[in-house]
Design an enzyme around this catalytic site. Structure first.
Site, PDB file in Angstrom:
ATOM      1  N   PHE A 172     -27.466  17.412 -95.764  1.00 20.46           N
ATOM      2  CA  PHE A 172     -28.657  17.171 -96.683  1.00 20.46           C
ATOM      3  C   PHE A 172     -29.931  17.602 -95.928  1.00 20.46           C
ATOM      4  O   PHE A 172     -30.972  17.816 -96.830  1.00 20.46           O
ATOM      5  CB  PHE A 172     -28.714  15.542 -96.934  1.00 20.46           C
ATOM      6  CG  PHE A 172     -29.223  14.525 -95.962  1.00 20.46           C
ATOM      7  CD1 PHE A 172     -30.759  14.801 -95.814  1.00 20.46           C
ATOM      8  CD2 PHE A 172     -28.738  14.188 -94.824  1.00 20.46           C
ATOM      9  CE1 PHE A 172     -31.507  13.921 -95.043  1.00 20.46           C
ATOM     10  CE2 PHE A 172     -29.230  13.658 -93.791  1.00 20.46           C
ATOM     11  CZ  PHE A 172     -30.723  13.306 -93.910  1.00 20.46           C
ATOM     12  N   GLU A 199     -23.875  16.339-101.422  1.00 18.36           N
ATOM     13  CA  GLU A 199     -23.902  15.701-102.611  1.00 18.36           C
ATOM     14  C   GLU A 199     -25.211  15.098-102.738  1.00 18.36           C
ATOM     15  O   GLU A 199     -25.420  14.471-103.845  1.00 18.36           O
ATOM     16  CB  GLU A 199     -22.802  15.006-102.571  1.00 18.36           C
ATOM     17  CG  GLU A 199     -22.505  13.621-101.784  1.00 18.36           C
ATOM     18  CD  GLU A 199     -21.801  14.146-100.389  1.00 18.36           C
ATOM     19  OE1 GLU A 199     -22.101  15.264 -99.957  1.00 18.36           O
ATOM     20  OE2 GLU A 199     -21.672  13.193 -99.401  1.00 18.36           O
ATOM     21  N   ARG A 200     -25.970  14.884-101.628  1.00 12.39           N
ATOM     22  CA  ARG A 200     -27.207  14.390-101.694  1.00 12.39           C
ATOM     23  C   ARG A 200     -28.175  15.115-102.136  1.00 12.39           C
ATOM     24  O   ARG A 200     -29.370  14.498-102.446  1.00 12.39           O
ATOM     25  CB  ARG A 200     -27.459  13.568-100.116  1.00 12.39           C
ATOM     26  CG  ARG A 200     -26.292  12.672 -99.992  1.00 12.39           C
ATOM     27  CD  ARG A 200     -26.744  11.545 -98.889  1.00 12.39           C
ATOM     28  NE  ARG A 200     -26.428  12.198 -97.558  1.00 12.39           N
ATOM     29  CZ  ARG A 200     -26.496  11.401 -96.320  1.00 12.39           C
ATOM     30  NH1 ARG A 200     -26.940  10.458 -96.391  1.00 12.39           N
ATOM     31  NH2 ARG A 200     -25.940  12.191 -95.196  1.00 12.39           N
ATOM     32  N   CYS A 304     -31.855  18.523 -87.051  1.00 12.54           N
ATOM     33  CA  CYS A 304     -30.957  18.648 -85.763  1.00 12.54           C
ATOM     34  C   CYS A 304     -31.694  19.017 -84.521  1.00 12.54           C
ATOM     35  O   CYS A 304     -31.126  18.827 -83.449  1.00 12.54           O
ATOM     36  CB  CYS A 304     -29.682  19.470 -86.146  1.00 12.54           C
ATOM     37  SG  CYS A 304     -30.165  21.114 -86.207  1.00 12.54           S
ATOM     38  N   GLU A 404     -27.409   9.606 -82.140  1.00 10.22           N
ATOM     39  CA  GLU A 404     -28.375  10.452 -82.866  1.00 10.22           C
ATOM     40  C   GLU A 404     -29.118   9.386 -83.763  1.00 10.22           C
ATOM     41  O   GLU A 404     -28.450   8.792 -84.598  1.00 10.22           O
ATOM     42  CB  GLU A 404     -27.884  11.608 -83.602  1.00 10.22           C
ATOM     43  CG  GLU A 404     -28.879  12.453 -84.112  1.00 10.22           C
ATOM     44  CD  GLU A 404     -27.924  13.447 -85.074  1.00 10.22           C
ATOM     45  OE1 GLU A 404     -26.947  13.110 -85.270  1.00 10.22           O
ATOM     46  OE2 GLU A 404     -28.530  14.678 -85.019  1.00 10.22           O
TER      47      GLU A 404
HETATM   48  P1  NAD Z   1     -22.783  14.583 -93.090  1.00 10.96           P
HETATM   49  O1  NAD Z   1     -21.792  14.988 -92.109  1.00 10.96           O
HETATM   50  O2  NAD Z   1     -22.825  13.291 -93.674  1.00 10.96           O
HETATM   51  O3  NAD Z   1     -22.595  15.625 -94.360  1.00 10.96           O
HETATM   52  C1  NAD Z   1     -22.422  16.865 -94.092  1.00 10.96           C
HETATM   53  C2  NAD Z   1     -21.343  17.314 -95.041  1.00 10.96           C
HETATM   54  O4  NAD Z   1     -20.213  16.697 -94.588  1.00 10.96           O
HETATM   55  C3  NAD Z   1     -21.683  16.999 -96.640  1.00 10.96           C
HETATM   56  O5  NAD Z   1     -21.622  18.076 -97.252  1.00 10.96           O
HETATM   57  C4  NAD Z   1     -20.703  15.895 -96.686  1.00 10.96           C
HETATM   58  O6  NAD Z   1     -20.313  15.741 -98.096  1.00 10.96           O
HETATM   59  C5  NAD Z   1     -19.515  16.093 -95.716  1.00 10.96           C
HETATM   60  N1  NAD Z   1     -18.804  14.902 -95.190  1.00 10.96           N
HETATM   61  C6  NAD Z   1     -19.548  13.727 -94.694  1.00 10.96           C
HETATM   62  N2  NAD Z   1     -19.010  12.979 -94.213  1.00 10.96           N
HETATM   63  C7  NAD Z   1     -17.651  13.201 -94.228  1.00 10.96           C
HETATM   64  C8  NAD Z   1     -16.428  12.992 -93.732  1.00 10.96           C
HETATM   65  N3  NAD Z   1     -16.144  11.815 -93.239  1.00 10.96           N
HETATM   66  N4  NAD Z   1     -15.244  13.582 -93.785  1.00 10.96           N
HETATM   67  C9  NAD Z   1     -15.424  14.844 -94.405  1.00 10.96           C
HETATM   68  N5  NAD Z   1     -16.482  15.418 -95.065  1.00 10.96           N
HETATM   69  C10 NAD Z   1     -17.751  14.886 -94.856  1.00 10.96           C
HETATM   70  O7  NAD Z   1     -24.170  14.990 -92.539  1.00 10.96           O
HETATM   71  P2  NAD Z   1     -25.600  14.819 -93.032  1.00 10.96           P
HETATM   72  O8  NAD Z   1     -26.055  13.378 -92.955  1.00 10.96           O
HETATM   73  O9  NAD Z   1     -25.678  15.392 -94.365  1.00 10.96           O
HETATM   74  O10 NAD Z   1     -26.511  15.713 -92.286  1.00 10.96           O
HETATM   75  C11 NAD Z   1     -27.103  15.056 -90.933  1.00 10.96           C
HETATM   76  C12 NAD Z   1     -26.437  15.685 -89.704  1.00 10.96           C
HETATM   77  O11 NAD Z   1     -26.392  16.803 -89.677  1.00 10.96           O
HETATM   78  C13 NAD Z   1     -27.024  15.205 -88.415  1.00 10.96           C
HETATM   79  O12 NAD Z   1     -26.217  14.852 -87.441  1.00 10.96           O
HETATM   80  C14 NAD Z   1     -27.579  16.560 -87.981  1.00 10.96           C
HETATM   81  O13 NAD Z   1     -27.749  16.327 -86.603  1.00 10.96           O
HETATM   82  C15 NAD Z   1     -26.587  17.501 -88.400  1.00 10.96           C
HETATM   83  N6  NAD Z   1     -27.278  18.766 -88.255  1.00 10.96           N
HETATM   84  C16 NAD Z   1     -26.916  19.806 -87.275  1.00 10.96           C
HETATM   85  C17 NAD Z   1     -27.384  20.997 -87.314  1.00 10.96           C
HETATM   86  C18 NAD Z   1     -26.839  21.892 -86.381  1.00 10.96           C
HETATM   87  O14 NAD Z   1     -27.207  23.131 -86.726  1.00 10.96           O
HETATM   88  N7  NAD Z   1     -26.434  21.546 -85.376  1.00 10.96           N
HETATM   89  C19 NAD Z   1     -28.178  21.389 -88.478  1.00 10.96           C
HETATM   90  C20 NAD Z   1     -28.581  20.255 -89.384  1.00 10.96           C
HETATM   91  C21 NAD Z   1     -28.241  19.186 -89.567  1.00 10.96           C
END
Ligand code: NAD
Length: 519
Positions: A172, A199-200, A304, A404
């Site tokens: 998101f 989805e958010r 991130c 985190e």
């Molecule tokens: P998230 O993992 O909740 O969601 C990311 C995607 O995964 C979404 O499309 C979601 O629908 C899906 N998802 C979520 N939980 C899932 C599960 N249990 N099983 C399968 N699919 C699932 O992440 P977020 O909260 O949207 O984003 C924040 C996180 O992303 C932070 O940890 C941040 O550090 C990380 N991030 C990392 C980078 C990088 O390049 N390293 C960049 C941006 C964000």
């Protein structure tokens, strides 16, 4: 033009082609060039984080809809993979211009759905735009290798050829930049792309699909489905999907990496982080403190690459009161309000999680230097706001350090020497980014060589590489082989085909079959 009209007029967002009409507009799917209303009965309410009003409902696509999206990508691949590289390049030029022309409109929608400030949302689009711009040099990037005369009349050469249907699953926090790390690179290499945005806040992706269409990419080259876990499982398991790009949390990233790999897919998975900034006593104080505040609290810490931990070496710890002063001056407000420095967190649940982690730090003995938990933003009392928060005397064993936080919270630690600071960082499980603030070249050089982190800044707090390089987070922050964008992005979305060819005029001596291994 349609986009501009819709976004410019407040309240008219339901007229957008990807929102259906209704009391609360719904977000559509994008399949084979059409914005399609989902037939699902399962919807996710999307709230404006500054007000918590529902602004759209996002469908969890049905199995049939997801199948149709993959089938469309697979069909489109047959002709798209055979278009000339110059055609793909020209379409990228057009797409690049369209994103530029609509940058402010996309940013406005990001602020509405995600909460970040308008200036920050524009940066989100800009960083993605730079990836598209790099894709425009595909005629150099996709070059193979050649060697002539490896044997008599024989040459070897390689092509970098596309894989097929490649999927992208996004988080998101960068609703424009991160999808743009994925589908343009996949497309320009000759693949087709299936995107499942967060989805958010899927609005930015949907708006970009308008522009994909306007640029002239053929139907089915990019399709978009919505949903959560079921959509992710579908992607991990579908035999026609050859590669998965994931960015998000550890839990989802490890799961997707394992499930996708088990099914024979190529997976790149960027995950969570705990980025440390080391402040040396010889640093430029003004610059270091301003950069710590910007990188610690900007985007409400939901990056991130946020600098979430500051390690003060030696006398630098005496600068803490001035850091607090600067952080107090930052304006917490709705992202759409002029002068806002940081907006709300994405959801009430995220706010609760961040506040609980702050409290755990206090309970475990950290000193509260600035508490942003009770911030009230006039006119936005229902928003998910947390103000800049600073905890001092944080220890590696504390929960707030181990997890985190992903909020506007800066953890402060002290070290007597640079070596001690390096040890703390190398002992941490994550390896996404780090920065050192110093005026001493030898100190900086030692830090660069000893630190076990994939992206290092020297007097640069958020060292996200430009797209001619790659995003090289390491250790706990990444699973896979090839990183996002840059040369590694091209490698991820292509496979190598190696051709050994012999062209020989009629040879009178070639009279007998040879059965030994040719050398
Ligand atoms: P998230 O993992 O909740 O969601 C990311 C995607 O995964 C979404 O499309 C979601 O629908 C899906 N998802 C979520 N939980 C899932 C599960 N249990 N099983 C399968 N699919 C699932 O992440 P977020 O909260 O949207 O984003 C924040 C996180 O992303 C932070 O940890 C941040 O550090 C990380 N991030 C990392 C980078 C990088 O390049 N390293 C960049 C941006 C964000």
């Amino acid at each position: 033009t349609l986009l501009k009209q819709c976004i410019a007029a407040p309240g008219s967002v339901s007229a957008l082609r990807f929102y259906a009409s209704g009391s609360v507009p719904t977000t559509k799917l994008f399949i084979n060039g059409q914005f399609v209303e989902s037939k699902t009965s399962d919807w996710i309410d999307l709230h404006n984080p500054a007000t918590n009003e529902v602004i759209t409902r996002v469908p969890k696509a049905t199995h049939d809809e997801m199948e149709a999206a993959v089938a469309g990508c697979k069909e489109a691949f047959k002709t798209w993979s055979e278009t000339t590289i110059l055609t793909r390049q020209q379409l990228m030029f057009k797409f690049q211009q369209l994103i530029k022309d609509n940058l402010k409109q996309i940013a406005a929608l990001i602020t509405k759905e995600q909460g970040k400030t308008l200036a920050d949302a524009e940066g989100d689009v800009m960083r993605g735009l730079q990836v598209i711009e790099h894709c425009c040099s595909i005629t150099s990037l996709q070059l193979g290798e050649t060697l002539s005369g490896v044997a008599k009349d024989m040459d070897i050469f390689t092509y970098r050829v596309p894989l097929g249907v490649c999927a992208g699953i996004t988080p998101f926090n960068f609703p424009a930049m991160i999808p743009l790390w994925m589908f343009p690179v996949a497309l320009v290499c000759g693949n087709t792309s299936l995107i499942k945005p967060s989805e958010r806040d899927p609005g930015a992706t949907m708006m970009m699909m308008e522009l994909v269409k306007e640029a002239g990419f053929p139907d089915g080259t990019v399709n978009v489905i919505h949903g959560a876990h079921e959509a992710v499982n579908f992607i991990c398991d579908h035999p026609d999907i050859k590669a998965i790009s994931f960015v998000g949390s550890d839990q989802a990233g490890q799961y997707i990496y394992e499930r996708g790999s088990k099914n024979g897919k190529r997976v790149q998975s960027n995950m969570g982080a705990k980025n440390h900034g080391v402040i040396m006593p010889d640093a430029n104080k003004e610059m270091a403190l301003n950069q710590l505040c910007g990188a610690g609290f900007g985007a409400a810490g939901q990056r991130c690459m946020a600098l979430s931990t500051a390690v003060f070496v030696g006398e630098a710890k005496t600068w803490l009161p001035e850091l607090v002063e600067r952080a107090q001056k930052l304006k917490v407000h709705a992202g759409s309000e002029p002068g806002a420095d940081l907006g709300p967190l994405i959801s009430p649940e995220a706010k609760k999680r961040v506040c609980d982690l702050i409290q755990s730090g206090v309970d475990e003995g950290a000193e509260m230097l600035l508490d942003g938990r009770n911030v009230v933003v006039p006119g936005y009392e229902k928003g998910n706001f947390v103000g800049p928060t600073i905890l001092n005397h944080v220890q590696p064993k504390m929960k707030c350090y181990k997890e985190e936080i992903f909020g506007p919270v800066l953890l402060c630690m002290e070290a007597d020497t640079l070596d001690e600071a390096i040890q703390v960082i190398n002992d941490n499980a994550y390896g996404n980014g780090t920065a050192i603030f110093t005026n001493n070249g030898a100190t900086a050089r030692k830090f660069i060589s000893k630190i076990d982190v994939g992206q290092v800044g020297v007097n640069v707090p958020i060292p996200v590489p430009l797209p001619m390089f790659s995003f090289t987070g390491s250790r706990g922050s990444f699973r896979g082989d090839s990183h996002f964008y840059g040369k590694q992005g091209i490698h991820f979305y292509t496979q190598t085909k190696t051709i050994t060819q012999m062209w020989r005029e009629d040879d009178a001596t070639d009279t007998q079959a040879a059965t030994a291994m040719p050398v």
